[in-house]
Design a protein around this motif. Structure first.
Motif, PDB file in Angstrom:
ATOM      1  N   PHE A 184      32.332  37.565  49.727  1.00 37.29           N
ATOM      2  CA  PHE A 184      32.418  38.572  48.683  1.00 37.29           C
ATOM      3  C   PHE A 184      32.778  39.909  49.310  1.00 37.29           C
ATOM      4  O   PHE A 184      32.129  40.361  50.256  1.00 37.29           O
ATOM      5  N   MET A 185      33.795  40.578  48.771  1.00 39.33           N
ATOM      6  CA  MET A 185      34.158  41.933  49.169  1.00 39.33           C
ATOM      7  C   MET A 185      34.590  42.696  47.924  1.00 39.33           C
ATOM      8  O   MET A 185      34.857  42.087  46.890  1.00 39.33           O
ATOM      9  N   LYS A 186      34.693  43.997  48.019  1.00 41.76           N
ATOM     10  CA  LYS A 186      35.146  44.778  46.873  1.00 41.76           C
ATOM     11  C   LYS A 186      36.583  44.436  46.477  1.00 41.76           C
ATOM     12  O   LYS A 186      36.877  44.267  45.282  1.00 41.76           O
ATOM     13  N   PRO A 187      37.527  44.294  47.434  1.00 41.99           N
ATOM     14  CA  PRO A 187      38.907  43.986  47.040  1.00 41.99           C
ATOM     15  C   PRO A 187      39.089  42.566  46.510  1.00 41.99           C
ATOM     16  O   PRO A 187      39.966  42.331  45.680  1.00 41.99           O
ATOM     17  N   TYR A 188      38.292  41.613  46.987  1.00 39.39           N
ATOM     18  CA  TYR A 188      38.448  40.230  46.537  1.00 39.39           C
ATOM     19  C   TYR A 188      37.243  39.399  46.965  1.00 39.39           C
ATOM     20  O   TYR A 188      36.452  39.801  47.823  1.00 39.39           O
ATOM     21  N   MET A 189      37.109  38.231  46.349  1.00 46.64           N
ATOM     22  CA  MET A 189      36.200  37.206  46.838  1.00 46.64           C
ATOM     23  C   MET A 189      37.039  35.961  47.019  1.00 46.64           C
ATOM     24  O   MET A 189      37.993  35.726  46.268  1.00 46.64           O
ATOM     25  N   ARG A 190      36.686  35.171  48.040  1.00 45.99           N
ATOM     26  CA  ARG A 190      37.553  34.023  48.298  1.00 45.99           C
ATOM     27  C   ARG A 190      36.852  32.926  49.074  1.00 45.99           C
ATOM     28  O   ARG A 190      35.861  33.158  49.777  1.00 45.99           O
ATOM     29  N   ASP A 191      37.402  31.764  48.920  1.00 47.31           N
ATOM     30  CA  ASP A 191      37.108  30.559  49.686  1.00 47.31           C
ATOM     31  C   ASP A 191      38.494  30.030  50.035  1.00 47.31           C
ATOM     32  O   ASP A 191      39.327  29.835  49.134  1.00 47.31           O
ATOM     33  N   TYR A 192      38.788  29.818  51.294  1.00 41.50           N
ATOM     34  CA  TYR A 192      40.179  29.524  51.651  1.00 41.50           C
ATOM     35  C   TYR A 192      40.687  28.228  51.036  1.00 41.50           C
ATOM     36  O   TYR A 192      41.901  28.063  50.839  1.00 41.50           O
ATOM     37  N   ARG A 193      39.766  27.324  50.662  1.00 44.15           N
ATOM     38  CA  ARG A 193      40.206  26.087  50.036  1.00 44.15           C
ATOM     39  C   ARG A 193      40.376  26.240  48.527  1.00 44.15           C
ATOM     40  O   ARG A 193      41.292  25.694  47.922  1.00 44.15           O
ATOM     41  N   VAL A 194      39.483  27.000  47.899  1.00 47.14           N
ATOM     42  CA  VAL A 194      39.482  27.136  46.439  1.00 47.14           C
ATOM     43  C   VAL A 194      40.410  28.240  45.974  1.00 47.14           C
ATOM     44  O   VAL A 194      41.079  28.111  44.943  1.00 47.14           O
ATOM     45  N   GLY A 195      40.445  29.349  46.707  1.00 41.31           N
ATOM     46  CA  GLY A 195      41.332  30.443  46.338  1.00 41.31           C
ATOM     47  C   GLY A 195      40.622  31.776  46.260  1.00 41.31           C
ATOM     48  O   GLY A 195      39.468  31.920  46.677  1.00 41.31           O
ATOM     49  N   ASN A 200      43.622  23.100  49.228  1.00 42.58           N
ATOM     50  CA  ASN A 200      43.593  21.772  48.609  1.00 42.58           C
ATOM     51  C   ASN A 200      42.533  21.609  47.528  1.00 42.58           C
ATOM     52  O   ASN A 200      42.299  20.500  47.058  1.00 42.58           O
ATOM     53  N   LEU A 201      41.858  22.693  47.105  1.00 43.54           N
ATOM     54  CA  LEU A 201      40.820  22.576  46.082  1.00 43.54           C
ATOM     55  C   LEU A 201      41.030  23.627  44.997  1.00 43.54           C
ATOM     56  O   LEU A 201      40.121  24.370  44.638  1.00 43.54           O
ATOM     57  N   GLN A 202      42.227  23.682  44.433  1.00 43.04           N
ATOM     58  CA  GLN A 202      42.552  24.723  43.464  1.00 43.04           C
ATOM     59  C   GLN A 202      42.416  24.263  42.009  1.00 43.04           C
ATOM     60  O   GLN A 202      42.774  24.996  41.092  1.00 43.04           O
ATOM     61  N   GLY A 203      41.836  23.089  41.805  1.00 43.15           N
ATOM     62  CA  GLY A 203      41.659  22.595  40.445  1.00 43.15           C
ATOM     63  C   GLY A 203      40.562  23.339  39.706  1.00 43.15           C
ATOM     64  O   GLY A 203      39.675  23.963  40.308  1.00 43.15           O
ATOM     65  N   ASN A 204      40.588  23.252  38.380  1.00 42.46           N
ATOM     66  CA  ASN A 204      39.595  23.943  37.556  1.00 42.46           C
ATOM     67  C   ASN A 204      38.177  23.476  37.836  1.00 42.46           C
ATOM     68  O   ASN A 204      37.220  24.228  37.624  1.00 42.46           O
ATOM     69  N   GLU A 205      38.027  22.232  38.291  1.00 41.40           N
ATOM     70  CA  GLU A 205      36.683  21.724  38.579  1.00 41.40           C
ATOM     71  C   GLU A 205      36.019  22.479  39.723  1.00 41.40           C
ATOM     72  O   GLU A 205      34.792  22.479  39.855  1.00 41.40           O
ATOM     73  N   PHE A 206      36.814  23.146  40.559  1.00 44.30           N
ATOM     74  CA  PHE A 206      36.275  23.950  41.649  1.00 44.30           C
ATOM     75  C   PHE A 206      36.282  25.445  41.325  1.00 44.30           C
ATOM     76  O   PHE A 206      35.686  26.238  42.055  1.00 44.30           O
ATOM     77  N   ARG A 207      36.954  25.815  40.238  1.00 38.63           N
ATOM     78  CA  ARG A 207      37.120  27.239  39.928  1.00 38.63           C
ATOM     79  C   ARG A 207      36.363  27.685  38.684  1.00 38.63           C
ATOM     80  O   ARG A 207      36.316  28.883  38.398  1.00 38.63           O
ATOM     81  N   THR A 208      35.782  26.772  37.948  1.00 33.10           N
ATOM     82  CA  THR A 208      35.057  27.125  36.730  1.00 33.10           C
ATOM     83  C   THR A 208      33.606  27.471  37.027  1.00 33.10           C
ATOM     84  O   THR A 208      33.069  28.471  36.546  1.00 33.10           O
ATOM     85  N   GLN A 209      32.965  26.638  37.807  1.00 31.96           N
ATOM     86  CA  GLN A 209      31.585  26.877  38.218  1.00 31.96           C
ATOM     87  C   GLN A 209      31.498  26.676  39.731  1.00 31.96           C
ATOM     88  O   GLN A 209      31.776  25.590  40.241  1.00 31.96           O
ATOM     89  N   VAL A 210      31.129  27.731  40.429  1.00 31.48           N
ATOM     90  CA  VAL A 210      31.050  27.695  41.889  1.00 31.48           C
ATOM     91  C   VAL A 210      29.573  27.662  42.286  1.00 31.48           C
ATOM     92  O   VAL A 210      28.786  28.517  41.861  1.00 31.48           O
TER      93      VAL A 210
END
Length: 400
Positions: free
Chosen positions: A181-192, A234-244
């Motif tokens: 988590f950062m102010k400019p963005y939050m990310r997981d390199y696999r999910v996005g 490789n994990l950019q589907g909605n199943e990984f992006r709707t609820q983390v």
């Protein structure tokens, strides 16, 4: 440069072998190591014990005018509580010659006030009775006592030479990698990546400090459309992006090292992980046995991280210093202006990894120990011209 850990019992004897500086390191997340001449501070986990120890570290860094010179503060777990208070209240600090004259009032007081409250037991009980999840109850405690409804967009901006970037690290249970988590963005390199996230700071810190199994997990409900297209692997589907589903950042990186290591040449590491000891008769019940196993795993990962850090210092691949709440300075020939006998600091390192009330004396001793340990290592390995520390922040307490 010699190792910043002289006690052979404090760290495994064989350092890892980092690649030579002339060969860029390629990481699993696709990032390439491109080192800048900046300074990063890494704050480990360890419950209230870590929160207070790191407060002493920040006290010393402020005293010698280093806080505005930090480029990044990367934290996990208990370290993220301290970092969160600093990030949110930075704008209220009154700097004179790079020293915040109101540091104690603006930063120390809210942290010590929180440490007078036990928040883990009530959160577990409420969450277990279906009054929201345990993670939600921990977030509510942070919301009530520290952060209100402020989000990541309310913390200080990164301004080189004036204020650092804050990185709060959690572990994504679904992808098995770091969620930052950062102010400019939050990310997981696999999910996005989600740019300019408006996640509440209380939720961010709760996720970073969701120590398993009791305080984990913390769930983020997100809109998949908020993710930057093609920002993951490789994990950019909605199943990984709707609820983390997130757990303690220390599960993946218990020193908060990764997001700083790839970028900056000078790395300062404050390790407030508890002292791990042998137990001739470990508990057999599932709960306490599980906790013992988790501490063994944490200790091994922490040891490997230490080898990486110390090995890089020794080979000249990194500059900086490492200090630990568990180290024995009595065993070293090092200038110690303040009295920090191992017989007393060891007791501080053995305080439980809990979000449990600590009396004022214990709080002040932990702050004093973080202040002294960092002062010694900073002068020894970063800047020999640093002035000697004249007194503890809380002189009447010492370290015990």
């Amino acid at each position: 440069m010699s190792s910043p850990i002289e006690n052979p019992d404090a760290v495994p004897s064989t350092p890892a072998s980092p690649q030579p500086a002339c060969e860029p390191v390629q990481y699993l997340d696709g990032e390439t190591e491109k080192l800048e001449e900046g300074i990063a501070l890494c704050l480990s986990g360890g419950g209230y014990r870590a929160m207070l120890f790191h407060t002493g570290v920040l006290w010393r860094l402020n005293e010698v005018g280093m806080l505005p010179k930090l480029n990044r503060i990367s934290s996990v777990s208990g370290g993220s509580i301290t970092a969160g208070v600093l990030a949110l209240n930075w704008r209220n600090l009154e700097f004179e010659n790079d020293v915040a004259t109101n540091f104690k009032t603006v930063i120390v007081k809210p942290i010590t006030d929180l440490a007078l409250r036990t928040i883990d037991v009530s959160s577990v009980m409420a969450g277990s009775l279906w009054f929201g999840s345990i993670g939600e109850r921990i977030a509510e405690a942070y919301r009530k006592n520290l952060f209100g409804d402020k989000t990541l967009q309310d913390i200080v901006d990164e301004v080189p030479g004036k204020s650092p970037r804050f990185v709060f690290n959690a572990t994504n249970v679904q992808s098995g990698v770091l969620w930052r988590f950062m102010k400019p963005y939050m990310r997981d390199y696999r999910v996005g990546e989600v740019k300019n996230p408006r996640v509440e700071l209380a939720v961010v810190v709760a996720a970073s400090s969701a120590f398993p199994p009791l305080l984990s997990p913390v769930e983020l409900n997100l809109d998949p459309n908020d993710f930057t297209p093609d920002s993951g692997t490789n994990l950019q589907g909605n199943e990984f992006r709707t609820q983390v589903i997130l757990t303690d950042g220390g599960v993946y990186d218990n020193l908060g090292l990764e997001t700083a290591w790839k970028r900056y040449r000078t790395i300062l590491v404050s390790d407030a992980g508890g002292r791990f000891g042998a137990d001739a008769d470990p508990k057999r019940d599932w709960a306490r046995h599980t906790m013992r196993i988790l501490f063994i795993i944490d200790n091994q990962v922490r040891s490997l991280r230490k080898r990486q850090i110390v090995g890089a210092y020794e080979q000249g691949l990194r500059k900086g210093a490492y200090w630990s709440i568990s180290e024995n300075l009595d065993a070293e020939q090092v200038v110690k202006p303040l009295d920090v006998p191992f017989s007393k600091t060891e007791a501080l390192a053995n305080i439980e990894t809990r979000l449990q009330k600590l009396d004022q004396a214990a709080q002040e001793r932990l702050i004093n120990w973080g202040y002294a340990a960092s002062a010694i290592r900073l002068r020894q390995y970063v800047d020999a011209s640093m002035p000697l520390e004249a007194a503890f922040p809380f002189p009447q307490q010492g370290v015990g």
